[in-house]
Structures are given as C-alpha cells and as structure tokens.
Design a protein around this motif. Sequence first.
Motif, PDB file in Angstrom:
ATOM      1  N   GLU A 221       0.613  -1.377   0.187  1.00 26.57           N
ATOM      2  CA  GLU A 221       0.071  -0.099  -0.189  1.00 26.57           C
ATOM      3  C   GLU A 221       0.654   1.268   0.001  1.00 26.57           C
ATOM      4  OE1 GLU A 221      -3.207  -0.120  -0.375  1.00 26.57           O
ATOM      5  OE2 GLU A 221      -3.054  -2.170  -0.744  1.00 26.57           O
ATOM      6  N   LYS A 222       1.926   1.128  -0.516  1.00 27.53           N
ATOM      7  CA  LYS A 222       3.003   2.342  -0.262  1.00 27.53           C
ATOM      8  C   LYS A 222       3.113   2.829  -1.936  1.00 27.53           C
ATOM      9  CE  LYS A 222       4.052   1.727   3.829  1.00 27.53           C
ATOM     10  NZ  LYS A 222       3.645   2.903   5.124  1.00 27.53           N
ATOM     11  N   ILE A 223       3.709   4.164  -1.847  1.00 25.86           N
ATOM     12  CA  ILE A 223       4.167   4.522  -3.280  1.00 25.86           C
ATOM     13  C   ILE A 223       5.609   4.719  -3.020  1.00 25.86           C
ATOM     14  CG2 ILE A 223       4.066   6.621  -4.619  1.00 25.86           C
ATOM     15  CD1 ILE A 223       1.414   7.077  -3.330  1.00 25.86           C
ATOM     16  N   LEU A 224       6.192   4.249  -4.358  1.00 23.33           N
ATOM     17  CA  LEU A 224       7.629   4.374  -4.477  1.00 23.33           C
ATOM     18  C   LEU A 224       7.844   5.227  -5.732  1.00 23.33           C
ATOM     19  CD1 LEU A 224       8.687   0.467  -4.344  1.00 23.33           C
ATOM     20  CD2 LEU A 224       8.658   1.954  -2.414  1.00 23.33           C
ATOM     21  N   LEU A 225       8.407   6.190  -5.319  1.00 25.50           N
ATOM     22  CA  LEU A 225       8.734   7.436  -6.441  1.00 25.50           C
ATOM     23  C   LEU A 225      10.052   7.212  -6.754  1.00 25.50           C
ATOM     24  CD1 LEU A 225       7.425   9.751  -7.872  1.00 25.50           C
ATOM     25  CD2 LEU A 225       8.162  11.298  -5.884  1.00 25.50           C
TER      26      LEU A 225
ATOM     27  N   LEU B 126       9.813   9.222 -12.612  1.00 28.28           N
ATOM     28  CA  LEU B 126       9.992  10.587 -13.193  1.00 28.28           C
ATOM     29  C   LEU B 126      10.757  10.565 -14.500  1.00 28.28           C
ATOM     30  CD1 LEU B 126      10.935  12.296  -9.791  1.00 28.28           C
ATOM     31  CD2 LEU B 126       8.513  11.945 -10.871  1.00 28.28           C
ATOM     32  N   TYR B 127      11.293   9.077 -14.847  1.00 34.90           N
ATOM     33  CA  TYR B 127      11.994   9.113 -16.026  1.00 34.90           C
ATOM     34  C   TYR B 127      11.523   9.842 -17.156  1.00 34.90           C
ATOM     35  CZ  TYR B 127      14.849   7.245 -19.905  1.00 34.90           C
ATOM     36  OH  TYR B 127      15.306   7.068 -21.084  1.00 34.90           O
ATOM     37  N   GLY B 128       9.880   9.769 -17.431  1.00 32.37           N
ATOM     38  CA  GLY B 128       9.263  10.369 -18.439  1.00 32.37           C
ATOM     39  C   GLY B 128       9.514  11.836 -18.524  1.00 32.37           C
ATOM     40  N   ILE B 129       9.640  12.394 -17.387  1.00 31.62           N
ATOM     41  CA  ILE B 129       9.621  13.846 -16.966  1.00 31.62           C
ATOM     42  C   ILE B 129      11.030  14.359 -17.390  1.00 31.62           C
ATOM     43  CG2 ILE B 129       9.336  15.842 -15.656  1.00 31.62           C
ATOM     44  CD1 ILE B 129       6.990  14.079 -14.245  1.00 31.62           C
ATOM     45  N   MET B 130      11.836  13.562 -16.797  1.00 31.09           N
ATOM     46  CA  MET B 130      13.360  13.938 -16.610  1.00 31.09           C
ATOM     47  C   MET B 130      14.025  13.558 -17.969  1.00 31.09           C
ATOM     48  SD  MET B 130      13.348  15.452 -14.066  1.00 31.09           S
ATOM     49  CE  MET B 130      14.956  15.820 -13.730  1.00 31.09           C
ATOM     50  N   LYS B 131      13.573  12.688 -18.806  1.00 29.89           N
ATOM     51  CA  LYS B 131      14.437  11.973 -19.839  1.00 29.89           C
ATOM     52  C   LYS B 131      14.983  13.240 -20.826  1.00 29.89           C
ATOM     53  CE  LYS B 131      11.181  10.374 -23.398  1.00 29.89           C
ATOM     54  NZ  LYS B 131      10.565   9.168 -23.874  1.00 29.89           N
ATOM     55  N   GLU B 132      14.437  14.099 -21.053  1.00 28.02           N
ATOM     56  CA  GLU B 132      14.764  15.228 -21.891  1.00 28.02           C
ATOM     57  C   GLU B 132      15.945  15.701 -21.227  1.00 28.02           C
ATOM     58  OE1 GLU B 132      12.026  19.285 -20.939  1.00 28.02           O
ATOM     59  OE2 GLU B 132      11.114  17.502 -21.930  1.00 28.02           O
TER      60      GLU B 132
ATOM     61  N   PHE C 107       8.557  -4.519 -17.122  1.00 24.78           N
ATOM     62  CA  PHE C 107       8.243  -5.041 -15.800  1.00 24.78           C
ATOM     63  C   PHE C 107       7.054  -4.720 -15.452  1.00 24.78           C
ATOM     64  CE2 PHE C 107       7.973  -3.879 -11.469  1.00 24.78           C
ATOM     65  CZ  PHE C 107       8.477  -4.911 -10.662  1.00 24.78           C
ATOM     66  N   ARG C 108       6.431  -3.857 -15.919  1.00 25.75           N
ATOM     67  CA  ARG C 108       4.854  -3.572 -15.758  1.00 25.75           C
ATOM     68  C   ARG C 108       3.992  -4.718 -16.021  1.00 25.75           C
ATOM     69  NH1 ARG C 108       3.442   1.370 -18.652  1.00 25.75           N
ATOM     70  NH2 ARG C 108       3.295   2.518 -16.696  1.00 25.75           N
TER      71      ARG C 108
ATOM     72  N   HIS D 253       3.395   3.729 -13.111  1.00 24.37           N
ATOM     73  CA  HIS D 253       3.245   4.814 -13.790  1.00 24.37           C
ATOM     74  C   HIS D 253       4.491   5.587 -14.300  1.00 24.37           C
ATOM     75  CE1 HIS D 253      -1.177   4.821 -12.513  1.00 24.37           C
ATOM     76  NE2 HIS D 253      -0.553   4.355 -11.277  1.00 24.37           N
ATOM     77  N   MET D 254       4.584   6.082 -15.612  1.00 24.90           N
ATOM     78  CA  MET D 254       5.507   6.941 -15.940  1.00 24.90           C
ATOM     79  C   MET D 254       4.890   8.233 -16.715  1.00 24.90           C
ATOM     80  SD  MET D 254       8.896   6.037 -18.382  1.00 24.90           S
ATOM     81  CE  MET D 254       9.480   4.633 -17.527  1.00 24.90           C
ATOM     82  N   PRO D 255       4.663   9.174 -15.689  1.00 20.66           N
ATOM     83  CA  PRO D 255       3.919  10.463 -16.483  1.00 20.66           C
ATOM     84  C   PRO D 255       5.091  10.995 -17.152  1.00 20.66           C
ATOM     85  CG  PRO D 255       4.640  10.695 -13.972  1.00 20.66           C
ATOM     86  CD  PRO D 255       4.732   9.137 -14.152  1.00 20.66           C
ATOM     87  N   LYS D 256       4.667  11.857 -18.320  1.00 14.84           N
ATOM     88  CA  LYS D 256       5.282  12.404 -19.184  1.00 14.84           C
ATOM     89  C   LYS D 256       5.202  14.031 -18.735  1.00 14.84           C
ATOM     90  CE  LYS D 256       5.624   9.004 -22.297  1.00 14.84           C
ATOM     91  NZ  LYS D 256       6.561   8.190 -22.015  1.00 14.84           N
ATOM     92  N   THR D 257       4.592  14.447 -18.077  1.00 15.20           N
ATOM     93  CA  THR D 257       4.478  15.710 -17.723  1.00 15.20           C
ATOM     94  C   THR D 257       4.342  16.043 -16.165  1.00 15.20           C
ATOM     95  OG1 THR D 257       2.016  15.957 -17.810  1.00 15.20           O
ATOM     96  CG2 THR D 257       3.354  16.504 -19.818  1.00 15.20           C
TER      97      THR D 257
END
Length: 84
Positions: free
Chosen positions: A8-12, A35-41, A56-57, A67-71
């Motif tokens: 029930e934890k969130i790993l960031l 955060l890879y999707g946000i930071m990859k640029e 892995f998903r 999740h891998m958010p883009k923004t």
Amino acid sequence: SYFADLSEKILLTNMSTAAFTPKMLFGQEPVIISLYGIMKEHRQGTNNFEKLFQNFRELYTDPKRIHMPKTEAELIELLDHYLL
C-alpha cells in the motif's frame, strides 16, 4: 524488521530498478511512479530504462499501479489520486 509490507506504499523513483525489489523478492505490488518520462529530456545519450520499465509492468497483477508520467501535471494528478 527488514521485512515490511509495501503493498500500500508509493515508490517514487527517477530510473532506479530498486523500485522493482518488492515485487521480485516478496511478490508485493506497491504503486511505482517513475520520473523518467519527465526527466528524460534532461539526459544525454540513450537509455533502455523505459523499455525495461514497460516490461516490468507486465509482471504486475494490476499493471495500472505502475506509472511513468510524461509531464509534471500528470505527476500531480497521480499523486492527488493516490494521496487523497
């Protein structure tokens, strides 16, 4: 105790495979947000982390917990969803 239930934890994480450990060692499926999707640029060169993350998903019973958010807006939406 070295063993804690992380289900029930969130790993960031940015791009660390350490977030995969609960599933691989204990069969637990915490929410993982990369955060890879946000930071990859901001990275130089190429990296296969995104493909590894997607593969892995597929090991999760509920892949919607990874999740891998883009923004930044997507990240905030995810955090609001899980923390409220």
